[in-house]
Design an enzyme around this catalytic site. Structure first.
Site, PDB file in Angstrom:
ATOM      1  N   GLU A 122      -3.309   9.219   7.853  1.00 30.74           N
ATOM      2  CA  GLU A 122      -1.837   9.200   7.897  1.00 30.74           C
ATOM      3  C   GLU A 122      -1.301  10.154   8.977  1.00 30.74           C
ATOM      4  O   GLU A 122      -0.210   9.965   9.491  1.00 30.74           O
ATOM      5  CB  GLU A 122      -1.247   9.576   6.522  1.00 30.74           C
ATOM      6  CG  GLU A 122      -1.512   8.539   5.433  1.00 30.74           C
ATOM      7  CD  GLU A 122      -0.636   7.281   5.543  1.00 30.74           C
ATOM      8  OE1 GLU A 122       0.541   7.382   5.885  1.00 30.74           O
ATOM      9  OE2 GLU A 122      -1.169   6.178   5.277  1.00 30.74           O
ATOM     10  N   CYS A 144     -11.176   2.549  -0.590  1.00 37.21           N
ATOM     11  CA  CYS A 144      -9.820   2.968  -0.237  1.00 37.21           C
ATOM     12  C   CYS A 144      -9.478   2.241   1.048  1.00 37.21           C
ATOM     13  O   CYS A 144     -10.278   2.244   1.997  1.00 37.21           O
ATOM     14  CB  CYS A 144      -9.765   4.479  -0.016  1.00 37.21           C
ATOM     15  SG  CYS A 144      -8.155   5.038   0.604  1.00 37.21           S
ATOM     16  N   ASP A 191       0.861  -1.195   0.000  1.00 35.60           N
ATOM     17  CA  ASP A 191       0.000   0.000   0.000  1.00 35.60           C
ATOM     18  C   ASP A 191       0.891   1.236   0.000  1.00 35.60           C
ATOM     19  O   ASP A 191       2.081   1.164   0.336  1.00 35.60           O
ATOM     20  CB  ASP A 191      -0.907   0.025   1.239  1.00 35.60           C
ATOM     21  CG  ASP A 191      -1.839   1.243   1.246  1.00 35.60           C
ATOM     22  OD1 ASP A 191      -2.492   1.500   0.218  1.00 35.60           O
ATOM     23  OD2 ASP A 191      -1.883   1.963   2.259  1.00 35.60           O
ATOM     24  N   SER A 192       0.293   2.373  -0.345  1.00 38.30           N
ATOM     25  CA  SER A 192       1.047   3.625  -0.318  1.00 38.30           C
ATOM     26  C   SER A 192       1.437   4.004   1.114  1.00 38.30           C
ATOM     27  O   SER A 192       2.328   4.817   1.304  1.00 38.30           O
ATOM     28  CB  SER A 192       0.202   4.737  -0.927  1.00 38.30           C
ATOM     29  OG  SER A 192      -0.963   4.914  -0.157  1.00 38.30           O
ATOM     30  N   CYS A 208      -4.302  -1.511  -2.214  1.00 35.89           N
ATOM     31  CA  CYS A 208      -4.464  -0.076  -2.420  1.00 35.89           C
ATOM     32  C   CYS A 208      -5.336   0.087  -3.656  1.00 35.89           C
ATOM     33  O   CYS A 208      -5.009  -0.444  -4.723  1.00 35.89           O
ATOM     34  CB  CYS A 208      -3.081   0.534  -2.660  1.00 35.89           C
ATOM     35  SG  CYS A 208      -3.109   2.265  -3.163  1.00 35.89           S
ATOM     36  N   HIS A 232      -7.596   2.811   3.379  1.00 28.37           N
ATOM     37  CA  HIS A 232      -7.441   3.617   4.593  1.00 28.37           C
ATOM     38  C   HIS A 232      -8.785   3.823   5.323  1.00 28.37           C
ATOM     39  O   HIS A 232      -8.795   4.081   6.520  1.00 28.37           O
ATOM     40  CB  HIS A 232      -6.913   5.012   4.252  1.00 28.37           C
ATOM     41  CG  HIS A 232      -5.440   5.079   3.986  1.00 28.37           C
ATOM     42  ND1 HIS A 232      -4.857   4.480   2.898  1.00 28.37           N
ATOM     43  CD2 HIS A 232      -4.439   5.700   4.659  1.00 28.37           C
ATOM     44  CE1 HIS A 232      -3.547   4.738   2.910  1.00 28.37           C
ATOM     45  NE2 HIS A 232      -3.269   5.473   3.977  1.00 28.37           N
TER      46      HIS A 232
END
Ligand code: DGL
Length: 275
Positions: free
Chosen positions: A160, A194, A10-11, A73, A196
């Site tokens: 994040e 997503c 994932d990013s 992701c 996240h």
């Protein structure tokens, strides 16, 4: 060929929501998680940049002997997966597999929607790519009547930067939920497109009418992967099984360790890598 772990990419931290469910669904298997925290977020980047970054990550994981890599992701799945599968994998790993998170989510949405009206929340990149409407059309067996999408560019930075419970987070989450509901007042299924977003689930739920079903990808992706590995026994046999999970990040490992420990619910050790 030597055995190796399942690579999960994932990013940043979002893919941990998928990793956690994969570990539960496939106990005993080894995993290697890679977070490109130095270059997160991917959601606002161009097609080519997301493709190049994701390809570097996949190459890294293949070099670490992963027979299978999951792009955990949506942005990478939307913008890079096809190219990697078609253009790169035949040269860099013809005997390896790279899978994404969009197709399993789409199949699940088609299974559970009652009226065929589906909503998708995602990054700008995922929404603009139109991957969800296209894949929903393709893999839902005609069950989808309409798809509305809403880009939520503030949500990944909220996660994040550890702003999950803040007033600012509440404001932006409500705003995007109100927007998607105004695009379709009847939608009955909402895909968190997503990885996240499950970390924001409590606030999302608070602003959403209770009859709307929320699809979180972690469980869906792992459920589908278990089935996939049953069918691909040759691939399953090449996956190592020592019950070990390793973590790599392109940023400071100590920062990664403290945040990842919160998501995973136990301490983790991370190593820094250059892609
Ligand atoms: N978690 C990722 C996704 O599922 C990417 C978020 C980002 O880097 O913008 O889309």
């Amino acid at each position: 060929m030597m055995k190796g772990p399942i690579g999960v990419f994932d990013s940043g931290y979002g893919g941990l929501t998928v990793l956690k469910e994969l570990i539960k669904a496939l106990p005993g298997y080894d995993f290697l998680y890679l977070g490109d925290n130095a270059r997160t977020p991917y959601g606002t980047r161009s097609f080519n940049v997301v493709y190049q970054y994701s390809l570097q990550a996949v190459k890294y994981l293949l070099n670490q002997h992963c027979p299978l890599v999951i792009l955990a992701c949506n942005t990478a799945s939307a913008k890079a997966l096809k190219n990697i599968q078609v253009l790169d994998l035949p040269h860099i790993g013809p005997d390896r597999r790279v899978l994404g998170v969009i197709r399993p989510s789409v199949e699940k949405a088609a299974e559970i929607t009652r009226n065929g009206q589906v909503g998708v929340l995602g990054t700008v990149g995922t929404v603009v790519s139109e991957s969800y409407p296209i894949e929903l059309e393709k893999w839902s067996g005609g069950r989808i009547v309409s798809t509305v999408q809403e880009a939520c560019p503030m949500w990944v930075p909220i996660v994040e930067n550890n702003e999950i419970g803040s007033e600012g987070a509440d404001f932006f989450i409500k705003k995007n939920i109100d927007n998607i509901l105004s695009k379709d007042r009847e939608l009955d299924t909402l895909i968190l497109g997503c990885t996240h977003y499950p970390l924001l689930i409590e606030v999302i739920r608070k602003h959403l009418p209770p009859h709307i079903e929320i699809l979180e990808q972690g469980r869906i992706v792992s459920e589908k992967l278990v089935d996939y590995l049953k069918k691909k026994s040759d691939l399953a046999q090449r996956l190592s099984r020592n019950g070990e999970t390793l973590f790599r990040t392109t940023e400071y490992p100590d920062v990664f360790e403290s945040k990842a420990a919160l998501f995973m619910g136990h301490p983790v050790k991370a190593e820094n890598v250059h892609l």
